[in-house]
Write a protein that holds these residues in place. Structure first.
Motif, mmCIF file in Angstrom:
data_model
loop_
_atom_site.group_PDB
_atom_site.id
_atom_site.type_symbol
_atom_site.label_atom_id
_atom_site.label_comp_id
_atom_site.label_asym_id
_atom_site.label_seq_id
_atom_site.Cartn_x
_atom_site.Cartn_y
_atom_site.Cartn_z
ATOM 1 N N PRO A 15 0.830 -1.069 0.025
ATOM 2 C CA PRO A 15 -0.154 -0.019 -0.114
ATOM 3 C C PRO A 15 0.896 1.193 -0.110
ATOM 4 N N SER A 16 0.249 2.314 -0.545
ATOM 5 C CA SER A 16 0.879 3.610 -0.667
ATOM 6 C C SER A 16 -0.040 4.663 -0.256
ATOM 7 N N LYS A 17 0.348 5.951 -0.111
ATOM 8 C CA LYS A 17 -0.550 7.109 0.277
ATOM 9 C C LYS A 17 -1.954 7.022 -0.600
ATOM 10 N N ARG A 18 -1.742 6.908 -1.952
ATOM 11 C CA ARG A 18 -2.954 7.143 -2.835
ATOM 12 C C ARG A 18 -2.941 5.918 -3.649
ATOM 13 N N GLY A 19 -2.425 4.679 -3.168
ATOM 14 C CA GLY A 19 -2.636 3.483 -4.139
ATOM 15 C C GLY A 19 -2.363 2.103 -3.464
ATOM 16 N N LEU A 20 -2.517 1.088 -4.233
ATOM 17 C CA LEU A 20 -2.214 -0.145 -3.895
ATOM 18 C C LEU A 20 -1.407 -0.911 -4.818
ATOM 19 N N THR A 21 -0.199 -1.575 -4.658
ATOM 20 C CA THR A 21 0.156 -2.592 -5.644
ATOM 21 C C THR A 21 0.267 -3.752 -5.095
ATOM 22 N N GLY A 62 2.071 -12.066 -11.592
ATOM 23 C CA GLY A 62 1.391 -10.865 -12.508
ATOM 24 C C GLY A 62 1.542 -9.768 -11.280
ATOM 25 N N VAL A 63 1.224 -8.539 -11.592
ATOM 26 C CA VAL A 63 1.131 -7.258 -10.831
ATOM 27 C C VAL A 63 0.100 -6.529 -11.266
ATOM 28 N N THR A 64 -0.656 -5.828 -10.077
ATOM 29 C CA THR A 64 -1.800 -5.032 -10.386
ATOM 30 C C THR A 64 -1.350 -3.654 -9.263
ATOM 31 N N HIS A 65 -2.000 -2.804 -9.994
ATOM 32 C CA HIS A 65 -1.560 -1.449 -9.200
ATOM 33 C C HIS A 65 -3.045 -0.309 -9.617
ATOM 34 N N LYS A 66 -3.584 0.183 -8.437
ATOM 35 C CA LYS A 66 -4.798 0.864 -8.218
ATOM 36 C C LYS A 66 -4.117 2.185 -7.955
ATOM 37 N N GLN A 67 -4.344 3.550 -8.634
ATOM 38 C CA GLN A 67 -3.944 4.705 -8.142
ATOM 39 C C GLN A 67 -5.029 5.629 -8.134
ATOM 40 N N ARG A 68 -5.410 6.356 -7.126
ATOM 41 C CA ARG A 68 -6.367 7.333 -7.129
ATOM 42 C C ARG A 68 -5.696 8.819 -7.831
ATOM 43 N N ILE A 69 -6.704 9.270 -8.517
ATOM 44 C CA ILE A 69 -6.259 10.584 -9.244
ATOM 45 C C ILE A 69 -7.356 11.700 -8.733
ATOM 46 N N GLY A 70 -7.085 12.430 -8.006
ATOM 47 C CA GLY A 70 -8.019 13.291 -7.059
ATOM 48 C C GLY A 70 -9.034 12.395 -6.348
#
Length: 460
Positions: A15-21, A62-70
């Protein structure tokens, strides 16, 4: 015959501040040798006086990443690579189970690189849209051959090394005019680079939650599906010239219409009733007059794919399904589904037949209980499952004609007109879990087919 298998998997979250890998992987191998001398009636896949050797290896990473934009949107990206190797050898033996002679060889690899990216934007409480695309890049090395006594040599059924790509762009828009009404419209497309086949598929859905416990749903979609990958590369040799006649087959296509009603009962119990109708078209059938259709593919362990196919067949499925479900609450849960249905196809001879899968009804029940102790750090679980399916369809064998011809002859006037006995199976599982902050361990005993019922898969 007893199978040998082993597998391992992993999943890591970052996890990161605005996303999850997330990084994940799965790998395994299996093998089974079905020997004529050891086979009995419980070996569903055994062939008389044949030794068959199966080996399979599979891997996925595999790898997935979700990143929030605003505050209103996010982008999701995933990529994975997978590979599957299947090695099959078949030897015939004499009546003393000696002098093996190889009659079939398969050593094929199907790899795939899958990527998906989509963007989701919530305009406001009533409007949202989503756009994206998925790409499946197939890496193929298909090799199988069979020995023909008439030729005195092996002949390739498939011999192909190369790649092809399936592209699937899509877009979806959701509109909620009120808290009780929701509409979804979408557009989906598929493009197969192998033969430049392309489709545009509209989709529509609506939901009306007319009380806090009741909801009606309606959905329509045009859906398409590429053929089983090995079908495209079946070879035909005429006058010394080898071709792949099935290379330009269309996608299987179908119109789907679904109407549903859902009710929420007390104690976390949900019930859903659905009726559906599917009309299928552009279905591969033989260019010559016959009862063959690709809609029966996979019904038998040993199947022959003709090389003279064209996308001129049709089919239809319709039925009703009831689902009653209780989610895990106070350690208890259950799921019960019951369905009645019909499934037909029309072949190149112009006749309408039952599909091999038209069992007419199915019933499944799953019941479980989880008992936690040691302040929730340990758990004992009990799970039971019971299934009843209408028997698979079959075409009867004409015994006298088969004896006279020297090979199996099926009744052309009763194609899939009869059913085997119902498929009935019960399973039971007991597991013990140790639940830690970072690691969870589980030991389980899984008893399958507890009644030891001999369900029929195939007769010859």
């Amino acid at each position: 015959a007893l199978p040998n298998y082993q597998d391992a998997s992993f999943k890591l979250n970052f996890p990161s501040k605005r996303g999850l890998t997330t990084v994940f992987g799965l790998g395994g191998f299996s093998s089974i040798n079905i020997l004529a001398e050891e086979a009995d009636s419980s070996d569903l896949f055994a062939l008389d006086y044949s030794n068959t050797y199966f080996n399979s290896r599979v891997g996925v990473v595999g790898v997935t990443h979700k990143q929030r934009i605003g505050k209103k949107s996010y982008v999701n990206f995933s990529v994975a690579g997978q590979g599957n190797v299947n090695i099959i050898d078949n030897d015939t033996v004499d009546f003393n189970f000696e002098n093996p002679f190889r009659t079939y060889v398969s050593n094929s690899y199907i790899g795939k690189i899958v990527s998906d990216v989509h963007y989701n934007y919530k305009i406001n409480a009533k409007n949202m849209f989503k756009v994206g695309t998925r790409m499946d890049n197939y890496l193929l090395n298909l090799n199988d051959s069979v020995y023909f006594n008439s030729l005195g040599e092996f002949e390739d059924l498939r011999s192909f090394k190369g790649q092809t790509t399936l592209l699937q762009p899509y877009a979806q828009y959701r509109y909620r005019p009120t808290e009780k009404l929701t509409f979804n419209i979408g557009l989906h497309s598929q493009i197969l680079t192998l033969n430049k086949e392309a489709t545009i598929e509209p989709r529509f859905g609506a939901a009306w939650e007319f009380t806090k416990k009741d909801k009606f749903t309606l959905g329509y979609g045009l859906h398409s599906q590429m053929q089983p990958i090995e079908l495209y590369f079946v070879q035909s040799t005429i006058d010394g010239v080898t071709t792949q006649p099935n290379n330009n087959l269309d996608f299987n296509k179908s119109h789907h219409l679904v109407l549903g009603y859902q009710h929420r009962f007390p104690y976390g119990i949900n019930a859903k009733f659905e009726t559906y109708y599917q009309y299928l078209f552009d279905i591969p059938v033989q260019t010559s007059s016959s009862a063959y259709s690709i809609l029966n593919f996979g019904a038998d362990f040993v199947g022959v794919i003709p090389s003279n196919l064209e996308s001129e067949g049709t089919g239809e499925n319709y039925g009703a399904e009831l689902t009653v479900e209780k989610f895990l609450d106070k350690g208890f849960y259950f799921l019960v589904t019951a369905s009645v249905y019909e499934s037909f196809y029309t072949a190149s001879d112009g006749n309408k037949y039952n599909t091999a899968f038209n069992g007419n009804y199915t019933f499944n029940s799953l019941l479980g209980y989880e008992l936690r102790f040691s302040e929730g750090k340990m758990a004992l679980t009990f799970d039971g499952k019971f299934t009843v399916n209408g028997g698979k369809r079959f075409t009867p064998i004409l015994l006298e004609e088969s004896i006279a011809a020297g090979y199996e002859v099926r009744d052309p006037d009763n194609v899939f007109a009869f059913r085997y006995d119902d498929y009935i199976r019960g399973d039971f599982r007991v597991a013990f879990k140790m639940i830690g902050e970072r690691v969870t361990q589980e030991w389980a005993v899984d008893i399958q087919n507890i009644t030891n019922r001999r369900n029929i898969f195939y007769t010859e």
